[in-house]
Motif scaffolding. Structure first.
Motif, PDB file in Angstrom:
ATOM      1  N   ALA A  92      19.232  18.524  -0.158  1.00  0.00           N
ATOM      2  CA  ALA A  92      18.441  19.652  -0.674  1.00  0.00           C
ATOM      3  C   ALA A  92      17.364  20.120   0.290  1.00  0.00           C
ATOM      4  N   SER A  93      16.977  19.252   1.225  1.00  0.00           N
ATOM      5  CA  SER A  93      15.909  19.645   2.157  1.00  0.00           C
ATOM      6  C   SER A  93      16.465  20.454   3.326  1.00  0.00           C
ATOM      7  N   GLY A  94      17.776  20.634   3.368  1.00  0.00           N
ATOM      8  CA  GLY A  94      18.415  21.218   4.559  1.00  0.00           C
ATOM      9  C   GLY A  94      18.496  22.735   4.553  1.00  0.00           C
ATOM     10  N   ASP A  95      18.994  23.212   5.684  1.00  0.00           N
ATOM     11  CA  ASP A  95      19.078  24.640   5.952  1.00  0.00           C
ATOM     12  C   ASP A  95      19.985  25.381   4.958  1.00  0.00           C
ATOM     13  N   LEU A  96      21.185  24.855   4.754  1.00  0.00           N
ATOM     14  CA  LEU A  96      22.146  25.552   3.894  1.00  0.00           C
ATOM     15  C   LEU A  96      21.656  25.597   2.446  1.00  0.00           C
ATOM     16  N   ALA A  97      21.081  24.477   2.006  1.00  0.00           N
ATOM     17  CA  ALA A  97      20.588  24.414   0.626  1.00  0.00           C
ATOM     18  C   ALA A  97      19.527  25.483   0.404  1.00  0.00           C
ATOM     19  N   LYS A  98      18.582  25.556   1.342  1.00  0.00           N
ATOM     20  CA  LYS A  98      17.483  26.519   1.178  1.00  0.00           C
ATOM     21  C   LYS A  98      17.972  27.958   1.314  1.00  0.00           C
ATOM     22  N   LYS A  99      18.831  28.151   2.319  1.00  0.00           N
ATOM     23  CA  LYS A  99      19.256  29.515   2.669  1.00  0.00           C
ATOM     24  C   LYS A  99      20.251  30.076   1.651  1.00  0.00           C
ATOM     25  N   LYS A 100      21.149  29.231   1.180  1.00  0.00           N
ATOM     26  CA  LYS A 100      22.279  29.749   0.396  1.00  0.00           C
ATOM     27  C   LYS A 100      22.402  29.182  -1.016  1.00  0.00           C
ATOM     28  N   ALA A 124      17.723  14.214  -1.515  1.00  0.00           N
ATOM     29  CA  ALA A 124      17.695  14.021  -0.055  1.00  0.00           C
ATOM     30  C   ALA A 124      16.765  12.860   0.239  1.00  0.00           C
ATOM     31  N   ARG A 125      16.683  12.482   1.516  1.00  0.00           N
ATOM     32  CA  ARG A 125      15.812  11.349   1.867  1.00  0.00           C
ATOM     33  C   ARG A 125      14.343  11.763   1.904  1.00  0.00           C
ATOM     34  N   THR A 126      14.090  12.996   2.322  1.00  0.00           N
ATOM     35  CA  THR A 126      12.714  13.488   2.414  1.00  0.00           C
ATOM     36  C   THR A 126      11.976  13.260   1.089  1.00  0.00           C
ATOM     37  N   LYS A 127      10.758  12.775   1.192  1.00  0.00           N
ATOM     38  CA  LYS A 127       9.976  12.535  -0.034  1.00  0.00           C
ATOM     39  C   LYS A 127       9.372  13.859  -0.505  1.00  0.00           C
ATOM     40  N   GLN A 168      18.417   7.457  -0.434  1.00  0.00           N
ATOM     41  CA  GLN A 168      19.285   7.322   0.736  1.00  0.00           C
ATOM     42  C   GLN A 168      20.691   7.773   0.335  1.00  0.00           C
ATOM     43  N   TYR A 169      21.441   8.196   1.344  1.00  0.00           N
ATOM     44  CA  TYR A 169      22.783   8.708   1.025  1.00  0.00           C
ATOM     45  C   TYR A 169      23.807   7.590   0.794  1.00  0.00           C
ATOM     46  N   ASN A 170      23.447   6.382   1.263  1.00  0.00           N
ATOM     47  CA  ASN A 170      24.420   5.287   1.098  1.00  0.00           C
ATOM     48  C   ASN A 170      23.919   4.218   0.132  1.00  0.00           C
ATOM     49  N   SER A 198      25.705  19.202   0.696  1.00  0.00           N
ATOM     50  CA  SER A 198      25.174  20.066   1.741  1.00  0.00           C
ATOM     51  C   SER A 198      24.527  19.182   2.814  1.00  0.00           C
ATOM     52  N   ILE A 199      25.360  18.359   3.404  1.00  0.00           N
ATOM     53  CA  ILE A 199      24.901  17.311   4.325  1.00  0.00           C
ATOM     54  C   ILE A 199      25.858  17.222   5.508  1.00  0.00           C
ATOM     55  N   PRO A 200      25.449  16.552   6.581  1.00  0.00           N
ATOM     56  CA  PRO A 200      26.385  16.382   7.706  1.00  0.00           C
ATOM     57  C   PRO A 200      27.619  15.581   7.268  1.00  0.00           C
ATOM     58  N   VAL A 226      32.581  20.175  -1.377  1.00  0.00           N
ATOM     59  CA  VAL A 226      32.425  19.613  -0.038  1.00  0.00           C
ATOM     60  C   VAL A 226      32.349  20.768   0.947  1.00  0.00           C
ATOM     61  N   GLU A 227      31.340  20.715   1.806  1.00  0.00           N
ATOM     62  CA  GLU A 227      31.175  21.750   2.836  1.00  0.00           C
ATOM     63  C   GLU A 227      31.989  21.373   4.075  1.00  0.00           C
ATOM     64  N   LYS A 228      32.383  22.365   4.814  1.00  0.00           N
ATOM     65  CA  LYS A 228      33.027  22.072   6.085  1.00  0.00           C
ATOM     66  C   LYS A 228      32.004  21.510   7.065  1.00  0.00           C
ATOM     67  N   PRO A 229      32.326  20.857   8.135  1.00  0.00           N
ATOM     68  CA  PRO A 229      33.678  20.676   8.637  1.00  0.00           C
ATOM     69  C   PRO A 229      34.441  19.545   7.936  1.00  0.00           C
TER      70      PRO A 229
HETATM   71  N1  NDP Z   1      23.608  25.839   7.765  1.00  0.00           N
HETATM   72  C1  NDP Z   1      24.645  26.649   7.668  1.00  0.00           C
HETATM   73  O1  NDP Z   1      24.543  27.872   7.798  1.00  0.00           O
HETATM   74  C2  NDP Z   1      26.003  26.108   7.366  1.00  0.00           C
HETATM   75  C3  NDP Z   1      26.190  24.745   7.140  1.00  0.00           C
HETATM   76  N2  NDP Z   1      27.428  24.273   6.826  1.00  0.00           N
HETATM   77  C4  NDP Z   1      27.643  22.856   6.554  1.00  0.00           C
HETATM   78  O2  NDP Z   1      26.841  22.491   5.439  1.00  0.00           O
HETATM   79  C5  NDP Z   1      26.328  21.179   5.576  1.00  0.00           C
HETATM   80  C6  NDP Z   1      24.817  21.227   5.527  1.00  0.00           C
HETATM   81  O3  NDP Z   1      24.344  22.086   6.555  1.00  0.00           O
HETATM   82  P1  NDP Z   1      22.807  22.179   6.936  1.00  0.00           P
HETATM   83  O4  NDP Z   1      21.977  22.361   5.720  1.00  0.00           O
HETATM   84  O5  NDP Z   1      22.717  23.158   8.021  1.00  0.00           O
HETATM   85  O6  NDP Z   1      22.547  20.736   7.518  1.00  0.00           O
HETATM   86  P2  NDP Z   1      21.193  20.036   7.899  1.00  0.00           P
HETATM   87  O7  NDP Z   1      21.325  19.514   9.283  1.00  0.00           O
HETATM   88  O8  NDP Z   1      20.030  20.896   7.588  1.00  0.00           O
HETATM   89  O9  NDP Z   1      21.236  18.761   6.954  1.00  0.00           O
HETATM   90  C7  NDP Z   1      21.015  18.799   5.551  1.00  0.00           C
HETATM   91  C8  NDP Z   1      20.170  17.608   5.157  1.00  0.00           C
HETATM   92  O10 NDP Z   1      20.899  16.422   5.422  1.00  0.00           O
HETATM   93  C9  NDP Z   1      19.989  15.398   5.878  1.00  0.00           C
HETATM   94  N3  NDP Z   1      20.443  14.968   7.209  1.00  0.00           N
HETATM   95  C10 NDP Z   1      20.489  15.687   8.332  1.00  0.00           C
HETATM   96  N4  NDP Z   1      20.971  14.954   9.352  1.00  0.00           N
HETATM   97  C11 NDP Z   1      21.236  13.741   8.847  1.00  0.00           C
HETATM   98  C12 NDP Z   1      21.767  12.550   9.400  1.00  0.00           C
HETATM   99  N5  NDP Z   1      22.122  12.464  10.672  1.00  0.00           N
HETATM  100  N6  NDP Z   1      21.916  11.495   8.589  1.00  0.00           N
HETATM  101  C13 NDP Z   1      21.561  11.577   7.303  1.00  0.00           C
HETATM  102  N7  NDP Z   1      21.051  12.688   6.740  1.00  0.00           N
HETATM  103  C14 NDP Z   1      20.901  13.748   7.483  1.00  0.00           C
HETATM  104  C15 NDP Z   1      18.621  16.021   5.956  1.00  0.00           C
HETATM  105  O11 NDP Z   1      17.913  15.706   4.760  1.00  0.00           O
HETATM  106  P3  NDP Z   1      16.942  14.454   4.624  1.00  0.00           P
HETATM  107  O12 NDP Z   1      16.493  14.061   5.986  1.00  0.00           O
HETATM  108  O13 NDP Z   1      15.836  14.944   3.755  1.00  0.00           O
HETATM  109  O14 NDP Z   1      17.771  13.421   3.974  1.00  0.00           O
HETATM  110  C16 NDP Z   1      18.880  17.506   5.955  1.00  0.00           C
HETATM  111  O15 NDP Z   1      17.858  18.235   5.354  1.00  0.00           O
HETATM  112  C17 NDP Z   1      26.895  20.671   6.895  1.00  0.00           C
HETATM  113  O16 NDP Z   1      28.086  19.979   6.615  1.00  0.00           O
HETATM  114  C18 NDP Z   1      27.190  21.928   7.669  1.00  0.00           C
HETATM  115  O17 NDP Z   1      28.192  21.742   8.608  1.00  0.00           O
HETATM  116  C19 NDP Z   1      28.506  25.108   6.678  1.00  0.00           C
HETATM  117  C20 NDP Z   1      28.385  26.464   6.884  1.00  0.00           C
HETATM  118  C21 NDP Z   1      27.145  27.067   7.280  1.00  0.00           C
END
Ligand code: NDP
Ligand SMILES: O=C1O[C@H](COP(=O)(O)O)[C@@H](O)[C@H](O)[C@H]1O
Length: 570
Positions: A92-100, A124-127, A168-170, A198-200, A226-229
């Protein structure tokens, strides 16, 4: 209780394996699915859609499930009252979650498309506190330009339904805690749970394992987007599928390709199958080539680390463009049912020749200065190795070995840091045999062929290039467009692809999600060429940031006697 977990039971997996094209409802959902495929929810949406046709000019076609309920059937009403929906955005703290994702969920809420009783969890891990999540989400929420009433109230109502859990994710324990929080919100009602990964990709399986073992619904459905890839090649993709299926049935996995949720891509089948003027022309007899073009006018800034592992072929061609190609080229499906459509797409993919290295060219953007501004090259990104050979541009010619398409080149072109942003499908028709007017063309007859352009974005539209008499006493012909520009014809905001796809996942509608056999077939087409490209360390042709891409793309097209339509237009 075992039948209620997300774990795929051997009997259901075996059933799915033996008849992959038939829908098999997972065992744990059969008792209590609230919105099974073709559910009351879907039917309700359809019925409401018909009832509301007169109002469609101002809505996006979704019924209000939170409003007075005057249109609800008794059956629907009862289920609505007794069930809850929890949507957990993992990452939830990531780019895709916020943007889309959060904005799309808000848009669905705003449109009245979410069930009465729902909550959204960020994980997500972020507090973060709940409040901090809400502040973060609120920055990217917007209301429809054409429907701004009660926007602030609606945002407040939505944000009150958003919660956060850090973990944590695991960690199964962390997911068990999430489960406790979900249960509190569900208040003992029949609970349906949707997870959005929405994670790697390297943590997909950990999350699915923990969620399935500790936080799946015990009495409703559990689905995972599940998001790609989905892997990097046939082997890794197959491995990912196998791992996911240790914990989920195929019916629970919603592999997203957001291009399938784009309005004009959805419209492709409507255009073809409900217009007599197109379908008869849709074959090698009339179509000379098809072009699928994607371009972005920005580089990989901020995503270089991810991108360098994948490159443009895996990022765009193997999924977005190939999916469009399959929809474009498929035979008429038996019905609009998800399995019928996906089966037709698989047939197209399986009829295609794997891409050959000699039928592709690759490029990489280099730094460029324009108007006093410096644009960085791909390898200037600190997260990209200086000697990276990863393509940021590629063009490819592909062929479908079936009766309909034999010999027709399907040309794909995708690139980052080009002169413009756009995605389009171009259908170039053959020339008119024995054209009576050949002397009246100001241009080469070969260039005066019809072209149908489906512009996916921006400025969504469809136009058909025809030859026309220039008004006047003489007889001069030119090429003009019959133009359906969406912004003029449908003056309301087009929903984002993620809205449509999230709603479909909630409704259990799989039509726009990728089935595992489709994914396998897609990888089989690209894996050999990708491997060869990497083994032979093919050096990409450099092109300046903001240009039209490498000249090699023209040579590739001319090998098949084709001209790129987008460049002719420019
Ligand atoms: N951004 C985009 O426009 C697009 C993204 N995607 C796919 O969507 C998914 C999410 O994308 P996006 O939001 O950009 O990804 P981010 O890199 O922003 O990761 C999302 C969240 O995952 C956690 N994270 C990041 N790296 C790691 C790591 N190495 N190990 C564990 N946790 C990690 C972080 O949260 P925290 O640290 O808080 O746990 C982060 O906020 C990916 O699979 C991406 O390929 C697909 C199409 C477009
Ligand atoms: O999947 C991806 O898509 C985006 C482009 O999506 P769009 O909807 O903005 O056209 C692309 O930027 C990204 O690299 C890719 O991973």
């Amino acid at each position: 209780m075992a039948t209620h977990t997300m774990i795929a039971h051997s009997s259901s997996s075996a059933l799915a394996a033996s008849s992959p094209l038939k829908e098999t409802l997972p065992l744990f959902t059969t008792r209590s699915l609230t919105f099974p495929r073709k559910s009351s929810f879907s039917r309700f949406r359809l019925r409401f859609f018909v009832e509301k046709l007169s109002q469609l000019d101002s809505s996006n076609g979704c019924a209000s499930l939170q409003d007075s309920g005057e249109h609800l059937t008794e059956e629907h009403d009862t289920k609505e009252e007794s069930s809850t929906l929890s949507i957990t955005v993992v990452g939830a703290s990531g780019d895709l979650a916020k943007k889309k994702i959060f904005p799309a969920l808000f848009a669905l809420f705003y449109e009245g498309c979410l069930p009465q009783d729902f909550s959204v969890f960020g994980y997500a891990r972020t507090k973060l506190t709940h409040e901090e999540l809400r502040v973060m989400i609120s920055r990217t929420l917007t209301c429809r330009i054409d429907q701004r009433e009660n926007c602030v109230d609606k945002m407040d109502q939505f944000l009150k339904r958003c919660f956060y859990h850090s973990g944590q994710y695991n960690s199964e324990d962390d997911f068990a805690e999430l489960n406790t929080k979900l249960k509190e919100k569900e208040e003992g009602k029949l609970s349906n749970r949707l997870y959005y990964l929405s994670i790697p990709p390297n943590i997909f399986v950990d999350v699915v394992r923990c969620a399935s073992l500790r936080a799946s619904s015990v009495n409703g459905w559990t689905r995972v987007i599940v998001e790609k890839p989905f892997g990097r090649d046939s082997e890794s993709s197959g491995e990912l599928t196998r791992c996911l299926k240790q914990y989920l049935t195929e019916e629970q996995i919603f592999r997203i390709d957001h291009y399938l949720g784009k309005e004009l891509v959805e419209n492709l089948s409507v255009l073809r199958f409900s217009n007599l003027v197109f379908e008869p022309l849709w074959s090698r007899n009339y179509i000379r080539n098809v072009q699928l073009i994607f371009s972005e006018d920005f580089g990989t800034e901020g995503r270089g680390g991810y991108f360098d592992q994948y490159g443009i072929i895996r990022d765009i061609m193997q999924n977005h463009l190939l999916q469009i190609l399959a929809l474009f080229a498929m035979e008429t499906p038996v019905s609009l049912d998800a399995e019928d459509i996906r089966s037709e797409k698989v047939k197209v993919l399986r009829s295609m020749k794997p891409l050959l290295l000699q039928d592709m060219i690759v490029g990489q953007y280099k730094g460029h200065s324009k108007g006093g501004k410096a644009y960085p090259g791909y390898t200037n990104d600190p997260t990209v190795p200086k000697n990276s050979l990863t393509p940021t541009f590629a063009a490819a010619a592909m062929f479908i070995n079936n009766a309909r398409w034999d010999g027709v080149p399907f040309l794909m072109k995708a690139g980052k840091a080009l002169h413009t942003r756009g995605a389009e499908i171009r259908v170039q028709f053959r020339h008119v045999p024995g054209n009576l007017y050949k002397k009246n063309f100001a241009t080469d007859l070969d260039k005066a062929t019809n072209e149908l352009v489906i512009r996916v974005q921006p400025d969504e539209g469809i136009y058909l290039r025809i030859n026309n008499k220039v008004p006047g006493l003489g007889m001069r012909l030119d090429r003009s467009d019959l133009n359906l520009l969406y912004r003029s014809r449908y003056p309301r905001e087009i929903p984002d692809a993620y809205e449509r796809l999230l709603l479909d996942a909630i409704e259990g509608e799989r039509r726009l999600f990728i089935r595992s056999d489709e994914l396998d077939a897609a990888w089989d087409l690209f894996t050999p060429a990708l491997k060869e490209l990497e083994q032979k360390k093919i050096v990409p042709e450099l092109y300046p940031y903001g240009s039209r891409g490498p000249v090699g793309a023209h040579y590739l097209a001319s090998k098949y006697n084709v001209r790129w339509g987008d460049l002719e237009d420019a």
